[in-house]
Write an enzyme that holds these catalytic residues in place. Structure first.
Site, PDB file in Angstrom:
ATOM      1  N   ALA A  46      -3.319   4.448  -2.443  1.00  0.00           N
ATOM      2  CA  ALA A  46      -3.950   3.214  -2.907  1.00  0.00           C
ATOM      3  C   ALA A  46      -3.353   2.013  -2.194  1.00  0.00           C
ATOM      4  O   ALA A  46      -2.290   2.095  -1.565  1.00  0.00           O
ATOM      5  CB  ALA A  46      -3.784   3.074  -4.420  1.00  0.00           C
ATOM      6  N   ARG A  47      -4.062   0.892  -2.324  1.00  0.00           N
ATOM      7  CA  ARG A  47      -3.555  -0.393  -1.858  1.00  0.00           C
ATOM      8  C   ARG A  47      -3.577  -1.363  -3.028  1.00  0.00           C
ATOM      9  O   ARG A  47      -4.373  -1.196  -3.962  1.00  0.00           O
ATOM     10  CB  ARG A  47      -4.428  -0.933  -0.720  1.00  0.00           C
ATOM     11  CG  ARG A  47      -4.277  -0.172   0.593  1.00  0.00           C
ATOM     12  CD  ARG A  47      -5.356  -0.574   1.579  1.00  0.00           C
ATOM     13  NE  ARG A  47      -6.673  -0.124   1.124  1.00  0.00           N
ATOM     14  CZ  ARG A  47      -7.828  -0.493   1.683  1.00  0.00           C
ATOM     15  NH1 ARG A  47      -7.826  -1.345   2.698  1.00  0.00           N
ATOM     16  NH2 ARG A  47      -8.972  -0.024   1.227  1.00  0.00           N
ATOM     17  N   CYS A  48      -2.714  -2.363  -2.958  1.00  0.00           N
ATOM     18  CA  CYS A  48      -2.611  -3.314  -4.055  1.00  0.00           C
ATOM     19  C   CYS A  48      -2.849  -4.730  -3.530  1.00  0.00           C
ATOM     20  O   CYS A  48      -2.247  -5.134  -2.526  1.00  0.00           O
ATOM     21  CB  CYS A  48      -1.242  -3.216  -4.717  1.00  0.00           C
ATOM     22  SG  CYS A  48      -1.140  -4.027  -6.326  1.00  0.00           S
ATOM     23  N   GLU A  71       0.833  -1.200   0.000  1.00  0.00           N
ATOM     24  CA  GLU A  71       0.000   0.000   0.000  1.00  0.00           C
ATOM     25  C   GLU A  71       0.863   1.243   0.000  1.00  0.00           C
ATOM     26  O   GLU A  71       2.004   1.243   0.479  1.00  0.00           O
ATOM     27  CB  GLU A  71      -0.939   0.004   1.202  1.00  0.00           C
ATOM     28  CG  GLU A  71      -0.283  -0.127   2.560  1.00  0.00           C
ATOM     29  CD  GLU A  71      -1.309  -0.222   3.673  1.00  0.00           C
ATOM     30  OE1 GLU A  71      -2.277   0.562   3.647  1.00  0.00           O
ATOM     31  OE2 GLU A  71      -1.159  -1.081   4.546  1.00  0.00           O
ATOM     32  N   GLY A  72       0.316   2.303  -0.574  1.00  0.00           N
ATOM     33  CA  GLY A  72       0.998   3.588  -0.617  1.00  0.00           C
ATOM     34  C   GLY A  72       0.110   4.658  -0.031  1.00  0.00           C
ATOM     35  O   GLY A  72      -0.861   4.384   0.681  1.00  0.00           O
ATOM     36  N   ASP A 109       8.458   9.459 -10.297  1.00  0.00           N
ATOM     37  CA  ASP A 109       8.466   8.799  -8.991  1.00  0.00           C
ATOM     38  C   ASP A 109       9.200   7.459  -9.068  1.00  0.00           C
ATOM     39  O   ASP A 109       8.759   6.460  -8.496  1.00  0.00           O
ATOM     40  CB  ASP A 109       7.037   8.600  -8.481  1.00  0.00           C
ATOM     41  CG  ASP A 109       6.990   8.325  -6.970  1.00  0.00           C
ATOM     42  OD1 ASP A 109       7.955   8.693  -6.273  1.00  0.00           O
ATOM     43  OD2 ASP A 109       5.996   7.744  -6.502  1.00  0.00           O
ATOM     44  N   LYS A 113      -4.816  -2.607  -8.302  1.00  0.00           N
ATOM     45  CA  LYS A 113      -4.584  -1.376  -7.537  1.00  0.00           C
ATOM     46  C   LYS A 113      -5.943  -0.810  -7.174  1.00  0.00           C
ATOM     47  O   LYS A 113      -6.761  -0.520  -8.054  1.00  0.00           O
ATOM     48  CB  LYS A 113      -3.781  -0.384  -8.376  1.00  0.00           C
ATOM     49  CG  LYS A 113      -3.430   0.903  -7.655  1.00  0.00           C
ATOM     50  CD  LYS A 113      -2.520   1.785  -8.500  1.00  0.00           C
ATOM     51  CE  LYS A 113      -2.147   3.068  -7.772  1.00  0.00           C
ATOM     52  NZ  LYS A 113      -1.240   3.918  -8.578  1.00  0.00           N
TER      53      LYS A 113
END
Length: 723
Positions: free
Chosen positions: A28-30, A24-25, A138, A44
């Site tokens: 969002a989460r994956c 996760e960032g 990024d 995602k």
């Protein structure tokens, strides 16, 4: 809350079972998902609660638009996107070995062989993005993913931007603190462009090799301060090659316009000095490559098709821009390390496949030169790339490719390559040389004893590496036997050398092994003292023979280029007089005779214009970018003042662990990829040894033998074995 256990794509009438959380960032989460057919993918998941503003929705739309238009093996594959009442789902390729953050948590840091393998793939992916006018903005370890076969994928295009027209600059401050380029933070007035990704590549490479980002601190403001001041250092306890340091330094240049472009990075010595493995064993996920695995990888890796001498590699603030401004970027066929599935994308890295020296009006004598490497790339089998043992063609097609594969299977190839530019005993001697090991370079995580054992062969099970004393004794025996020799053998070698000298040498691929051996095997006794000056030898060189030839600089300041058509230009140290050398067949005897033409840079025949231009390119590049192998000669004033009968390179030969040069002054030089050099002069009575710190020692061979330094003796023994 997590998404439901079953995801419904109403438009495509597709369902997915939601499995475990992958990561996760901030936005969002994956999750891992699987469809009814059993295909596993990644999803995602972006909560619609985070998309309430128009800006947030626009960013998501831009991410999807950019990602769905990308198709490259270096980029995570986009499948499609859908939504339900609570979330938006972007379905992507599943990279089962997670990210490089996970890898470094286990490994702490990577070695240069591993970094070379993955950085090459990363460069190819970033080049594809930039060619399609996309800035990622990024790039970081957390956005670099590993597939099942350990190929790298670039993912997460949430901050990516599309460049609509040339010269467009972006002014949004975005990125991850440790990886942000200085112009993003401190030059919002002028904005930023593709160069921010180049900066991030430098941070990534440093982090892989060192184990932490270069500007890492606990306070974000302190990170930004260090970025602004470009304040970072290479830890002294971690050994890095000059090539690695040089590449990182060039990537982390404070001024974006001074950073190298992607195309030039493919030709950086970090890549060209050493072979790049085709694959990586899964064991690297938890531990470094062992010596045995390294040898296996090198055995099946592509050869390093040409490059800059490791000891003379660019460092510091050196700009790795190629020497020829018009030179195209290297193609996937020119360089190793591309997984087979990348071959279909070779157009992104492709260069014109015209013969060497087409711009000069000559072609290499080998018929393979005109075919290029397309035959290899077109096949679905493993591509075969050939190393250059001489200045002949490197192309492998048809039956030669099959022969190369056979050479790899029986372990007789040179770094997994097959040499088409040789015949007879010369080829077998090169294969024998390729089978002999040599201690790994300073960046390999092995002990001195293990390195010495690698030279001799594998250490017996349950045993220990031989001592330095025993290695020195063995090396001394081998050298003494070599030097004393047998009278018959010496005379035979001399006769062979004489015969070789009389033979035509118009074909650059016809290298004479006897001619290489003769000057060394005629030593009568080890007690014969030699001079205490090394004479003239090569201090810088760059191999651009995939297109033009090999450029070099000698210790007396003269410069030369050995072109692919077997002609040579040598420029005197005064940078004004030069000689053009070529072989001409005599009608009466049908023998090839060396012809020297003397000219100056202000007066020369028009037909030499392009070769003179290339000479200047090579000279300028070596002067600006390459370290000398040692200090300039202070004992060669007579040689430096010469304007005619200049010393020049007559032959060169690649072996598994280095390159052998033969000069017209009878000097035989061995440049090893561990940054050391052995120069044999005066019939090998005089030996010059250049260590990894470019410190030069010249003395009679007997003096080295009496000193018994294992490092020197092992390299002398290796030189003897190769020759």
């Amino acid at each position: 809350p997590p998404p439901p256990e079953v995801l419904h794509d109403r438009k495509q009438k597709q369902t997915y079972a939601r499995l475990g959380l992958l990561g996760e960032g901030g936005f969002a989460r994956c999750y891992e998902i699987v469809n009814p057919a059993g295909k596993h993918m990644a999803a995602k998941v972006i909560s619609k609660a985070s998309l309430k503003t128009q800006k947030a929705r626009s960013k998501l739309v831009a991410e999807v638009r950019i990602h769905q238009g990308l198709n490259h093996p270096g980029v995570v594959r986009y499948h499609h996107a859908f939504e339900d009442d609570a979330n938006v789902y972007i379905v992507l390729e599943l990279c089962t070995n997670r990210t490089f953050v996970d890898l470094l948590k286990k490994r702490k840091r990577l070695n240069e062989l591993e970094v070379r393998f993955w950085m090459w793939q990363l460069l190819a992916g970033v080049k594809y993005l930039h060619d399609n006018h996309i800035i990622h903005r990024d790039l970081k370890l957390g956005n670099l993913f590993l597939t099942e076969d350990l190929s790298m994928r670039i993912g997460d295009f949430g901050l990516a931007a599309s460049i609509k027209h040339d010269g467009e600059r972006k002014k949004t401050i975005c990125g991850t603190p440790n990886y942000i380029a200085p112009e993003v933070l401190f030059d919002t007035q002028n904005g930023h462009s593709y160069e921010v990704d180049i900066w991030s590549l430098g941070v990534i490479m440093y982090t892989m090799l060192i184990g932490r980002p270069p500007f890492q601190t606990k306070i974000v403001k302190a990170i930004y301060k260090k970025i602004k001041e470009n304040s970072y250092e290479f830890p002294p306890q971690i050994t890095l090659s000059p090539e690695a340091r040089g590449m990182i330094t060039s990537l982390l240049h404070s001024k974006p316009e001074c950073r190298p472009n992607i195309a030039s990075l493919f030709r950086h010595p970090f890549f060209t000095n050493e072979p790049i493995p085709k694959t990586m064993p899964l064991a690297v996920l938890s531990r470094p490559i062992t010596i045995h695995q390294r040898e296996q990888l090198m055995g099946r890796s592509h050869a390093s098709g040409g490059g800059v001498d490791a000891a003379a590699a660019a460092g510091g603030d050196a700009d790795p821009t190629p020497p020829l401004s018009a030179a195209p970027p290297l193609s996937g066929s020119d360089r190793p390390g591309l997984p087979e599935m990348w071959i279909k994308h070779r157009a992104e890295l492709a260069a014109p496949t015209h013969p060497p020296l087409a711009a000069v009006g000559k072609t290499a004598s080998s018929p393979a030169a005109s075919r290029g490497l397309e035959a290899d790339l077109a096949s679905a089998a493993k591509p075969v790339l050939l190393s250059r043992a001489t200045t002949g063609s490197v192309a492998a097609t048809g039956s030669t490719a099959a022969a190369a594969a056979a050479a790899r299977r029986d372990g007789s190839s040179d770094k997994g390559s097959f040499d088409t530019g040789s015949s007879g005993s010369g080829h077998s001697q090169r294969q024998d040389a390729a089978r002999r090991g040599f201690p790994p370079g300073p960046h390999d995580a092995v002990t001195d004893e293990a390195a010495a054992a690698a030279l001799k062969g594998s250490v017996p099970a349950g045993g220990s590496a031989p001592s330095a004393a025993s290695l020195a004794s063995s090396a001394m025996d081998r050298i003494r036997n070599f030097v004393h020799g047998h009278t018959g053998a010496a005379s035979t070698a001399s006769a062979a050398a004489a015969a070789a000298a009389a033979a035509p040498t118009t074909a650059p691929s016809a290298i004479s092994t006897a001619a290489l051996v003769a000057p060394v095997t005629t030593i009568n006794a080890v007690e014969a003292a030699g001079p205490d000056t090394p004479g003239n030898f090569i201090t810088k060189w760059i191999d651009y023979s995939n297109k033009y030839g090999l450029g070099y600089q000698l210790r007396n300041g003269s410069t030369g280029v050995y072109f692919n058509d077997s002609t040579t230009i040598t420029l005197a140290a005064n940078n004004h007089n030069f000689e053009y050398l070529f072989y001409e067949t005599q009608p009466s005897s049908q023998r090839a005779v060396l012809v020297r033409q003397s000219h100056t840079l202000t007066h020369f025949p028009p037909e030499l214009q392009k070769k003179v231009t290339l000479l200047k390119h090579f000279q300028s590049y070596m002067y600006e970018n390459l370290y000398r192998a040692c200090d300039p000669a202070d004992d060669a004033s007579e040689s430096s003042a010469a304007t005619t009968r200049l010393d020049f390179l007559t032959k060169y030969l690649r072996t598994k662990q280095g390159v052998i040069f033969r000069l017209s002054n009878q000097v035989l030089q061995l440049n090893l990829f561990d940054h050391t050099k052995v120069v044999l002069g005066d019939g090998a009575r005089c030996v010059t040894y250049v260590d990894k710190n470019r410190t030069l020692r010249t003395q009679p061979l007997i003096a080295f033998l009496e000193e018994g330094d294992p490092a020197v003796l092992e390299r002398l023994a290796y030189a003897r074995d190769v020759i």
